[in-house]
Design an enzyme around this catalytic site. Structure first.
Site, mmCIF file in Angstrom:
data_model
loop_
_atom_site.group_PDB
_atom_site.id
_atom_site.type_symbol
_atom_site.label_atom_id
_atom_site.label_comp_id
_atom_site.label_asym_id
_atom_site.label_seq_id
_atom_site.Cartn_x
_atom_site.Cartn_y
_atom_site.Cartn_z
ATOM 1 N N LYS A 1 0.812 -1.226 0.000
ATOM 2 C CA LYS A 1 0.000 0.000 0.000
ATOM 3 C C LYS A 1 0.845 1.276 0.000
ATOM 4 O O LYS A 1 0.394 2.312 -0.465
ATOM 5 C CB LYS A 1 -0.941 0.014 1.199
ATOM 6 C CG LYS A 1 -2.091 -0.996 1.065
ATOM 7 C CD LYS A 1 -3.070 -0.880 2.201
ATOM 8 C CE LYS A 1 -4.143 -1.943 2.083
ATOM 9 N NZ LYS A 1 -5.159 -1.848 3.099
ATOM 10 N N LEU B 1 -10.735 -4.094 13.340
ATOM 11 C CA LEU B 1 -10.540 -4.006 11.880
ATOM 12 C C LEU B 1 -10.528 -5.388 11.225
ATOM 13 O O LEU B 1 -10.769 -5.521 10.033
ATOM 14 C CB LEU B 1 -9.234 -3.283 11.539
ATOM 15 C CG LEU B 1 -9.120 -1.806 11.885
ATOM 16 C CD1 LEU B 1 -7.984 -1.177 11.097
ATOM 17 C CD2 LEU B 1 -10.382 -1.033 11.617
#
Ligand code: NDP
Length: 268
Positions: A59, A194
């Site tokens: 990312k 998450l």
């Protein structure tokens, strides 16, 4: 062609989500998963694609292959969505907004993030953008000083929203000792993990919908419930970041709400 790029990638749910959306909206496109062993191979892979999602561990590194980094992704320093338009690769971060959309209209006074990795960065930036003060606690404490605007956890202080942004759950662990977590939870009104439950059995859209509506608790969510606190897991966030990416892939031909309807129909 579109796709999700990462390592490992075998269990990604993104192809199922995006191919279901392409099919629902009668768009003649296809979405695949791509195992990338070396980030240097990004240019040759991207040359075959129109758009992509990027996951662990790329990312951050993928930003160097973007001609333009758009919006909140600049502050976060990480992107999870790439779209090729007018000869340029644009990079976006839809994780942050996907997370925030899960909080809906809730009033959050302040937040404590457990963890200081990539997802903690996205979460801390979007919370601060919405004027929610953020504190952080991480196993490796020195990493917290690299986060802008974030204060270190103070024992005894009250935290309204407690977010588990660690990967401890993947190792079958809570992010902290249970007694410490219980102490932190005593003033909380909401917790957010998450991580989402294992999706290994999900193969079709129908499996996915069953999973979405009848999922089991993650370890962190189950612990929150034992402490009588409302909790949210990361599955809606996963879906919402994908819907936001899909909006980009179809150049806003469909709104987030229209896309969401496919997986969250009002009559379900
Ligand atoms: P990173 O690898 O960047 O960071 C991991 C963090 O977890 C670090 O802060 C690390 O601490 C901490 N950690 C790892 N193991 C333990 C442990 N046993 N006890 C306490 N802390 C631990 O991961 P990401 O930030 O990218 O992802 C974190 C989690 O969020 C992942 O499980 C991922 O699946 C999930 N996620 C979910 C998304 C969704 O859409 N639902 C989107 C993005 C991520 P240290 O610094 O000390 O190593």
């Amino acid at each position: 062609m579109f796709g999700v790029i990462g390592n490992p990638i075998a269990h990604s749910l993104s192809p199922l989500i995006h191919n279901s959306l392409f099919s629902h909206f009668s768009i003649q496109e296809h979405y695949e998963k791509f195992l990338l062993l070396d980030s240097k191979d990004f240019p040759s892979l991207l040359s075959k694609l129109k758009g992509a999602n990027v996951t662990l561990p790329y990312k951050e590194v993928v930003m160097q292959y973007c001609d333009e980094v758009v919006g909140i992704a600049k502050e976060i320093g990480a992107i999870n969505t790439l779209y090729h338009k007018e000869g340029r690769w644009r990079g976006y971060n839809t994780d942050a907004q996907g997370f925030y959309l899960c909080l809906e209209e809730r009033e959050i006074k302040n937040a404590l993030i457990l963890g200081a990795g990539g997802s903690a960065r996205a979460v801390s930036v979007v919370l601060q953008k919405h004027n929610i003060p953020v504190s952080m606690l991480n196993r490796s404490a020195h990493k917290i000083s690299t986060f802008s605007g974030v204060s270190p956890y103070e024992r005894g202080r009250e935290y309204d929203l407690v977010i588990n942004a660690t990967s401890a759950g993947l190792q079958g662990e809570l992010p902290l000792e249970s007694s410490h977590l219980q102490e932190i939870f005593s003033s909380a009104t909401l917790t957010f993990d998450l991580i989402y439950p294992s999706s290994l059995s999900v193969k079709t859209l129908e499996d996915f919908l069953q999973f979405l509506y009848k999922r089991e608790d993650t370890l962190f969510c189950s612990f929150s419930k034992k402490c009588k606190i409302s909790t949210i897991d990361g599955l809606d966030m996963l879906c919402y970041q994908a819907f936001l990416a899909f909006e980009i892939f179809c150049e806003n031909a469909y709104s987030f709400e229209e896309i969401k309807q496919v997986f969250y129909p009002k009559d379900r």
